[in-house]
Design an enzyme around this catalytic site. Structure first.
Site, PDB file in Angstrom:
ATOM      1  N   LYS A   9       0.807  -1.188  -0.167  1.00 56.96           N
ATOM      2  CA  LYS A   9      -0.135   0.130  -0.016  1.00 56.96           C
ATOM      3  C   LYS A   9       0.828   1.338  -0.069  1.00 56.96           C
ATOM      4  O   LYS A   9       2.054   1.339   0.523  1.00 56.96           O
ATOM      5  CB  LYS A   9      -1.022  -0.209   1.196  1.00 56.96           C
ATOM      6  CG  LYS A   9      -0.302   0.407   2.491  1.00 56.96           C
ATOM      7  CD  LYS A   9      -1.610   0.607   3.396  1.00 56.96           C
ATOM      8  CE  LYS A   9      -0.983   1.270   4.988  1.00 56.96           C
ATOM      9  NZ  LYS A   9      -2.085   1.437   5.670  1.00 56.96           N
ATOM     10  N   SER A  25      -7.360   4.546 -15.581  1.00 60.11           N
ATOM     11  CA  SER A  25      -6.263   3.778 -14.614  1.00 60.11           C
ATOM     12  C   SER A  25      -5.886   4.867 -13.705  1.00 60.11           C
ATOM     13  O   SER A  25      -6.662   5.946 -13.643  1.00 60.11           O
ATOM     14  CB  SER A  25      -5.107   3.449 -15.571  1.00 60.11           C
ATOM     15  OG  SER A  25      -4.348   4.548 -16.155  1.00 60.11           O
ATOM     16  N   TYR A  58      -6.133   0.214 -12.421  1.00 61.21           N
ATOM     17  CA  TYR A  58      -5.047  -0.504 -12.505  1.00 61.21           C
ATOM     18  C   TYR A  58      -4.070   0.615 -12.498  1.00 61.21           C
ATOM     19  O   TYR A  58      -4.261   1.575 -12.773  1.00 61.21           O
ATOM     20  CB  TYR A  58      -4.847  -1.387 -13.800  1.00 61.21           C
ATOM     21  CG  TYR A  58      -5.158  -0.694 -14.981  1.00 61.21           C
ATOM     22  CD1 TYR A  58      -4.094   0.037 -15.902  1.00 61.21           C
ATOM     23  CD2 TYR A  58      -6.513  -0.544 -15.504  1.00 61.21           C
ATOM     24  CE1 TYR A  58      -4.238   0.649 -16.845  1.00 61.21           C
ATOM     25  CE2 TYR A  58      -6.655   0.415 -16.808  1.00 61.21           C
ATOM     26  CZ  TYR A  58      -5.699   0.745 -17.389  1.00 61.21           C
ATOM     27  OH  TYR A  58      -5.958   1.646 -18.456  1.00 61.21           O
TER      28      TYR A  58
END
Length: 126
Positions: A9, A25, A58
């Site tokens: 993360k 994205s 993504y």
């Protein structure tokens, strides 16, 4: 049994761009991708601290060292410039792998520059 665990993360990154008419994205400073181990085109979950919006997209690579966090395409409706976000990637592993696995936690300042990394989150106190 396969478990779905937090792989990496980027914590409390600041959105620098929200580009509605981009292909889609989330563009992330390439240095942060490399440090976190998040790969270009990997599925990511983005959690907007300011609004509560949560969405899946993504990752794509932005210029290394640029500090860019750009939410693009339809997801641009879920974040505004200046919002704080948590960007997470998850991975599957079996129970034996999970017993040894540690995530990569990347912490940044207000300019999306690395401050430190960790591999665990302290236990939450009552």
């Amino acid at each position: 049994m396969q478990l779905n665990l937090l792989k990496a993360k980027i914590h409390r990154a600041t959105v620098t761009h929200a580009e509605l008419h981009y292909e889609g994205s989330c563009a992330i400073d390439g240095r942060l991708l490399d440090i976190s181990g998040i790969r270009e085109y990997e599925q990511i979950h983005v959690y907007n601290i300011n609004s509560g919006h949560r969405f899946v997209t993504y990752a794509i690579r932005a210029e290394e060292g640029s500090g860019i966090i750009s939410v693009n395409g339809a997801a641009a409706h879920c974040a505004s410039v200046g919002d704080l976000v948590i960007i997470c990637a998850y991975g599957h592993c079996d129970q034996d792998e999970a017993a040894k696995f540690r995530p990569t936690l990347v912490y940044v300042d207000g300019d999306n520059r690395l401050t430190h990394t960790n591999d665990s989150i302290p236990a939450q106190a009552a």
